[in-house]
Design a protein around this motif. Structure first.
Motif, PDB file in Angstrom:
ATOM      1  N   GLY A 128       1.070  -1.211  -0.051  1.00 50.58           N
ATOM      2  CA  GLY A 128       0.032  -0.358   0.270  1.00 50.58           C
ATOM      3  C   GLY A 128       0.760   1.068   0.113  1.00 50.58           C
ATOM      4  N   LEU A 129       0.198   2.401   0.083  1.00 49.90           N
ATOM      5  CA  LEU A 129       0.772   3.815  -0.092  1.00 49.90           C
ATOM      6  C   LEU A 129       0.697   4.042   2.003  1.00 49.90           C
ATOM      7  N   VAL A 130       2.398   4.256   2.066  1.00 51.70           N
ATOM      8  CA  VAL A 130       2.429   4.452   3.351  1.00 51.70           C
ATOM      9  C   VAL A 130       3.250   6.222   3.693  1.00 51.70           C
ATOM     10  N   GLN A 131       3.433   6.824   4.497  1.00 56.39           N
ATOM     11  CA  GLN A 131       4.106   7.547   4.152  1.00 56.39           C
ATOM     12  C   GLN A 131       5.881   7.112   5.571  1.00 56.39           C
ATOM     13  N   PRO A 132       6.714   8.263   4.935  1.00 49.75           N
ATOM     14  CA  PRO A 132       7.930   7.828   5.737  1.00 49.75           C
ATOM     15  C   PRO A 132       7.514   7.760   7.110  1.00 49.75           C
ATOM     16  N   GLY A 133       8.491   6.593   8.275  1.00 50.31           N
ATOM     17  CA  GLY A 133       7.828   6.352   9.476  1.00 50.31           C
ATOM     18  C   GLY A 133       7.526   5.265   9.520  1.00 50.31           C
ATOM     19  N   ASP A 134       6.730   4.968   9.038  1.00 53.32           N
ATOM     20  CA  ASP A 134       5.308   4.344   8.736  1.00 53.32           C
ATOM     21  C   ASP A 134       6.033   2.987   8.980  1.00 53.32           C
ATOM     22  N   SER A 135       5.258   1.872   9.115  1.00 52.86           N
ATOM     23  CA  SER A 135       5.566   0.675   9.245  1.00 52.86           C
ATOM     24  C   SER A 135       3.922  -0.351   7.981  1.00 52.86           C
TER      25      SER A 135
END
Length: 124
Positions: A10-17
């Protein structure tokens, strides 16, 4: 024959898991080693990490060591890739792969069965 299906991208932001799954079906008793690879646009497919079928040994690429963890639920015939502290360089299509020999290799050519891949995009 073994059939592999990845999911969880999926699409996540920097720092996410994010946790990817790789479900195996068919002759899973023939699996000796499993691995995750990834391929970014315009780049070669690269080894992310791998695990022996019994889970006794795992190995990771330097770029993900300490952030990514591979595990396997043998009862569910599923392998997981837990990815923490994601960054833009982790953006790629992620593939799981298996081989019959119980030797943990990092070369894509050593793996005979592949899933279709799941896209991971890390972007703010």
């Amino acid at each position: 024959q073994v059939h592999l299906v990845e999911s969880g991208g999926g699409l996540v932001q920097p720092g996410d898991s994010l946790r990817l799954s790789c479900a195996a079906s068919g002759r899973t008793g023939n699996i000796g080693a499993l691995a995750w690879f990834r391929q970014a646009p315009g780049k070669e497919r690269e080894f992310v990490g791998g695990i022996l079928s019994g889970g006794s040994l795992s190995r990771y690429a330097d770029s993900v060591r300490g952030r990514f963890t591979i595990s396997r639920n043998t009862a569910k015939n599923t392998m997981y890739l837990q990815m923490n502290n994601l960054n833009a360089e982790d953006t790629a299509t992620y593939f799981c792969a298996v081989r019959r020999l119980r030797v943990l290799e990092s070369s894509a050519s050593e793996f005979s069965v592949w899933g279709q891949g799941t896209q991971v995009t890390v972007s703010s």
